[in-house]
Design an enzyme around this catalytic site. Sequence first.
Site, PDB file in Angstrom:
ATOM      1  N   LYS A 121       0.821  -1.224   0.000  1.00  0.00           N
ATOM      2  CA  LYS A 121       0.000   0.000   0.000  1.00  0.00           C
ATOM      3  C   LYS A 121       0.849   1.267   0.000  1.00  0.00           C
ATOM      4  CE  LYS A 121      -2.202  -0.963   3.850  1.00  0.00           C
ATOM      5  NZ  LYS A 121      -1.651  -2.307   4.138  1.00  0.00           N
ATOM      6  N   ASN A 144      -3.274   6.162   5.913  1.00  0.00           N
ATOM      7  CA  ASN A 144      -2.520   5.203   6.712  1.00  0.00           C
ATOM      8  C   ASN A 144      -1.016   5.344   6.523  1.00  0.00           C
ATOM      9  OD1 ASN A 144      -2.722   2.748   8.460  1.00  0.00           O
ATOM     10  ND2 ASN A 144      -1.666   1.793   6.739  1.00  0.00           N
ATOM     11  N   HIS A 191      -3.850  -9.642  10.424  1.00  0.00           N
ATOM     12  CA  HIS A 191      -4.704  -9.114  11.505  1.00  0.00           C
ATOM     13  C   HIS A 191      -5.749 -10.124  11.974  1.00  0.00           C
ATOM     14  CE1 HIS A 191      -2.777  -5.310  10.783  1.00  0.00           C
ATOM     15  NE2 HIS A 191      -3.274  -5.220   9.570  1.00  0.00           N
TER      16      HIS A 191
END
Length: 469
Positions: A121, A144, A191
């Site tokens: 990302k 982010n 996650h």
Amino acid sequence: MTNLIASDHKRLIIGMGQTGLSCARFLMAKGLSFDLCDTRAELPKQDEIAEEFSQSQIFNGSLDGSLLAQYQELIVSPGIAIAEPAIAFAMKQGSRVRGDVDIFAEYVTKPIIGITGSNGKSTVTTLVGEILAAAGHKPAVCGNIGIPVLDVLLNDADYHCYVVELSSFQLETTHHLAAEVACVLNVSEDHMDRYDSMMSYHQAKHRVFQGCRSIVVNREDILTQPLTSTAMPMKSFGLSAADNAVAAKNQYAIAQLSDDSSNEYLMYEQQTIFPVAELKIKGRHNQLNVLAAMALVDSLPAQFKVSPEVLTQVLGSFSGLAHRCAWVAEKNGIQYFNDSKGTNVGSTLAAIEGLAVAGQKKIILIAGGVGKDQDFVPLADACQASVKQAVLFGRDAKLIATDLKASVELEFTETLEQALNKANDRAESGDIILFSPACASFDQFANYVKRGEVFEQLVADLLSQEGQV
């Protein structure tokens, strides 16, 4: 406008870290009232925060569902799961949950390039920003990647568009991003200490597509591809190139133009764009990142056109980001790579496959840390094919070993320094020592940045003992 403008509307910002304080400053600038809370008993500089937001109440300590339910709107920081019992209780009582990106989407009036994925990302977000900036399009690169979206939105006049990196945590509380173009780069397990299944993680990622005007998809990862109308404008990226003009329509790919394997080019449809050998960032995963970035820029409206000359200049100079499969040093024919940002299995798999030498075991992998309840089995085949030895350290080293022991020679150490020394002892000319932990850092380090900095210093110290780097 929405209920944000109601004068009697009660808002509570949950979490007073960087994102929460960004929300508070934005709402204050808009003349909107709010209160603040944080699970910490006392914040660093709490007195200064109380003075800055003197019209707001501040609540410290464990979240109280009955208190939260008194607010119509809960603005939740991404580090706090909306599955927290107190938040879940308030939602059942009718409280609306949203995040900073959702507020940003309500106010922004300029095009958004929305980028998410398990890995890559930040690299793609940065490269898209650099391409647009070089073409004079004044992008804000935010989200982010480190700069809160509402901080840059307060300076909206300075920008023509917003290149936004988005985590699954941020997307959980985003209800209608309405991006000009949206992309999920890839999806791999991550996650799992927050999500109850891969499906819920996948669904969070796909919230980036809500209300978007065009999409970019990874042809080689079906989990990146949303269920959308065939009328939705779409471009795709992938390593393999189609063999005819019809099949290659709207595709970014890599093609080998002769029998020489070094004669590879980044392609759009059947047009050459840039020689792969001249990219400064290495590995197949980074080549995919470059293809994705080009597809995203190309999906923007005509006023954001980028000339071939500008694109070529940026592609030839972009050296990637720190701690992301970054070359550190070479000594005695041994190369050292720092991929400390490899905090999940998918990222480490991409690093191994990106640096692999076909048919040879030339990689010595250093991995370990906090495993986040991941399954490490997906690393097994790549290790069997390309990894000479894996040196495991940190809290979950034994858990990783359970999944890899049948596929690769293993060594164990307590610390990163010991792991590097073991790897260096095993390495010989032509080998790559790859530090790609596949785990979070917080058993031994403050964050992946500190971990990567320590690795690079350890390499420098080690090689200086053997002579200059």
